[in-house]
Write a protein that holds these residues in place. Structure first.
Motif, PDB file in Angstrom:
ATOM      1  N   GLU A  65     -19.989 -20.209  28.405  1.00 11.77           N
ATOM      2  CA  GLU A  65     -18.614 -19.690  28.395  1.00 11.77           C
ATOM      3  C   GLU A  65     -17.845 -20.186  29.625  1.00 11.77           C
ATOM      4  O   GLU A  65     -16.674 -20.571  29.521  1.00 11.77           O
ATOM      5  CB  GLU A  65     -18.639 -18.163  28.376  1.00 11.77           C
ATOM      6  N   ALA A  66     -18.512 -20.172  30.783  1.00 13.95           N
ATOM      7  CA  ALA A  66     -17.866 -20.639  32.011  1.00 13.95           C
ATOM      8  C   ALA A  66     -17.567 -22.130  31.940  1.00 13.95           C
ATOM      9  O   ALA A  66     -16.510 -22.590  32.397  1.00 13.95           O
ATOM     10  CB  ALA A  66     -18.754 -20.328  33.213  1.00 13.95           C
ATOM     11  N   ASN A  67     -18.475 -22.904  31.349  1.00  6.95           N
ATOM     12  CA  ASN A  67     -18.263 -24.346  31.210  1.00  6.95           C
ATOM     13  C   ASN A  67     -17.060 -24.628  30.303  1.00  6.95           C
ATOM     14  O   ASN A  67     -16.234 -25.497  30.594  1.00  6.95           O
ATOM     15  CB  ASN A  67     -19.518 -24.993  30.646  1.00  6.95           C
ATOM     16  N   GLN A  72     -11.264 -26.163  29.703  1.00  6.63           N
ATOM     17  CA  GLN A  72      -9.908 -25.856  29.265  1.00  6.63           C
ATOM     18  C   GLN A  72      -8.915 -25.920  30.408  1.00  6.63           C
ATOM     19  O   GLN A  72      -7.737 -26.246  30.201  1.00  6.63           O
ATOM     20  CB  GLN A  72      -9.887 -24.478  28.600  1.00  6.63           C
ATOM     21  N   ARG A  73      -9.376 -25.616  31.616  1.00  6.88           N
ATOM     22  CA  ARG A  73      -8.489 -25.647  32.775  1.00  6.88           C
ATOM     23  C   ARG A  73      -8.391 -27.050  33.384  1.00  6.88           C
ATOM     24  O   ARG A  73      -7.303 -27.499  33.740  1.00  6.88           O
ATOM     25  CB  ARG A  73      -8.998 -24.674  33.847  1.00  6.88           C
ATOM     26  N   LYS A 103     -12.486 -33.132  24.701  1.00  6.41           N
ATOM     27  CA  LYS A 103     -13.395 -32.282  23.940  1.00  6.41           C
ATOM     28  C   LYS A 103     -14.516 -31.803  24.852  1.00  6.41           C
ATOM     29  O   LYS A 103     -15.146 -32.599  25.548  1.00  6.41           O
ATOM     30  CB  LYS A 103     -13.975 -33.070  22.771  1.00  6.41           C
ATOM     31  N   PRO A 104     -14.805 -30.491  24.867  1.00  5.60           N
ATOM     32  CA  PRO A 104     -15.860 -29.963  25.757  1.00  5.60           C
ATOM     33  C   PRO A 104     -17.255 -30.279  25.224  1.00  5.60           C
ATOM     34  O   PRO A 104     -17.947 -29.420  24.677  1.00  5.60           O
ATOM     35  CB  PRO A 104     -15.566 -28.459  25.764  1.00  5.60           C
ATOM     36  N   ASP A 105     -17.656 -31.524  25.399  1.00  2.00           N
ATOM     37  CA  ASP A 105     -18.917 -31.973  24.809  1.00  2.00           C
ATOM     38  C   ASP A 105     -20.006 -32.265  25.839  1.00  2.00           C
ATOM     39  O   ASP A 105     -21.018 -32.883  25.529  1.00  2.00           O
ATOM     40  CB  ASP A 105     -18.679 -33.213  23.950  1.00  2.00           C
ATOM     41  N   ARG A 106     -19.793 -31.832  27.090  1.00  4.14           N
ATOM     42  CA  ARG A 106     -20.820 -32.028  28.112  1.00  4.14           C
ATOM     43  C   ARG A 106     -20.712 -30.935  29.167  1.00  4.14           C
ATOM     44  O   ARG A 106     -19.767 -30.139  29.160  1.00  4.14           O
ATOM     45  CB  ARG A 106     -20.702 -33.410  28.760  1.00  4.14           C
ATOM     46  N   LYS A 144     -14.017 -34.224  37.338  1.00  2.41           N
ATOM     47  CA  LYS A 144     -15.113 -34.321  36.379  1.00  2.41           C
ATOM     48  C   LYS A 144     -16.234 -33.321  36.635  1.00  2.41           C
ATOM     49  O   LYS A 144     -17.135 -33.179  35.809  1.00  2.41           O
ATOM     50  CB  LYS A 144     -15.692 -35.737  36.397  1.00  2.41           C
ATOM     51  N   VAL A 145     -16.214 -32.649  37.775  1.00  2.00           N
ATOM     52  CA  VAL A 145     -17.271 -31.695  38.119  1.00  2.00           C
ATOM     53  C   VAL A 145     -16.636 -30.429  38.683  1.00  2.00           C
ATOM     54  O   VAL A 145     -15.683 -30.497  39.470  1.00  2.00           O
ATOM     55  CB  VAL A 145     -18.251 -32.287  39.165  1.00  2.00           C
TER      56      VAL A 145
END
Length: 227
Positions: free
Chosen positions: A53-55, A60-61, A67-70, A108-109
């Motif tokens: 959920e945090a990732n 999103q921010r 796309k949240p794929d990693r 990216k991190v």
């Protein structure tokens, strides 16, 4: 040299804040959950779900168009192990995953850290969280609005000081607007105000409040031109 490097970093962060490109602030929550494990063996599964959920929230921010794929969220393994050991203990726990630093749009991190605290009632119903007064000469819309905003900010700070994890208060916006109108139409006078909790709240619960005058607000008579 280390001090100079730190100053440069702080200056960059200050400029980024001014430019509005900081999308996550240091300490900002990414995911929060209230947990009570029936089986200590559930701890790892529950933590993994919270980290996902945090990732997603970080994506999103920070990378809203991707796309949240990693996994872009990085949390030290030692912190995860301590968190797992904590929530295995008896009781109800509030777990929060927070950003460890300011994060710019497009990075990216996202470094983060978990925290866990026992769940408890931190705000009692009818508790007064903050007080102030609209002074006699504060009769303009801006003056009244600023006074109300400062009062709400003080109440939020007090709720957080008592242990609440909320980032904002909940209140009836229509009632607040009506109060503002009443204060603008009042006979010039000093009016004390207070923020009162309308219900009890635990650590991770919303804090619901109302702003009310202490005593009656003197109003002009119907034939008074100030009305």
């Amino acid at each position: 040299s280390a001090g100079e490097a730190e100053l440069r970093e702080l200056e960059q962060q200050r400029m980024a804040l001014r430019l509005g490109s900081v999308v996550l602030s240091s300490g900002q929550p990414l995911a929060t959950a209230t947990l009570r494990l029936d089986n200590p063996g559930q701890a790892k599964q529950v933590i993994d779900k919270l980290l996902r959920e945090a990732n997603l929230q970080a994506y999103q921010r920070v990378l809203p168009e991707e796309k949240p794929d990693r996994q872009i969220l990085l949390v030290p393994r030692s912190d995860i192990e301590r968190l797992e050991a904590t929530i295995k203990k008896p009781g109800t726990w509030v777990v929060n995953i927070r950003s460890a630093a300011n994060v710019l749009l497009g990075e990216k991190v996202v470094y983060a850290f978990p925290e866990a605290r026992p769940n408890s009632t931190v705000v009692q119903r009818d508790a007064v969280l903050a007080t102030t007064a609209v002074e006699r000469d504060e009769t303009s819309a801006d003056a009244v609005r600023n006074r109300l905003n400062l009062l709400l900010a003080s109440a939020l700070a007090e709720a957080q000081r008592r242990g609440s994890l909320v980032q904002g208060l909940q209140f009836d916006a229509n009632a607040l607007n009506q109060l503002g109108t009443t204060l603008l139409r009042r006979v010039p006078s000093r009016i004390a105000l207070q923020v009162v909790a309308t219900r009890s709240s635990d650590t991770a619960d919303p804090v619901v409040v109302k702003i009310e005058p202490v005593g009656a607000v003197p109003m002009p008579r119907p034939n008074d031109p100030r009305g």
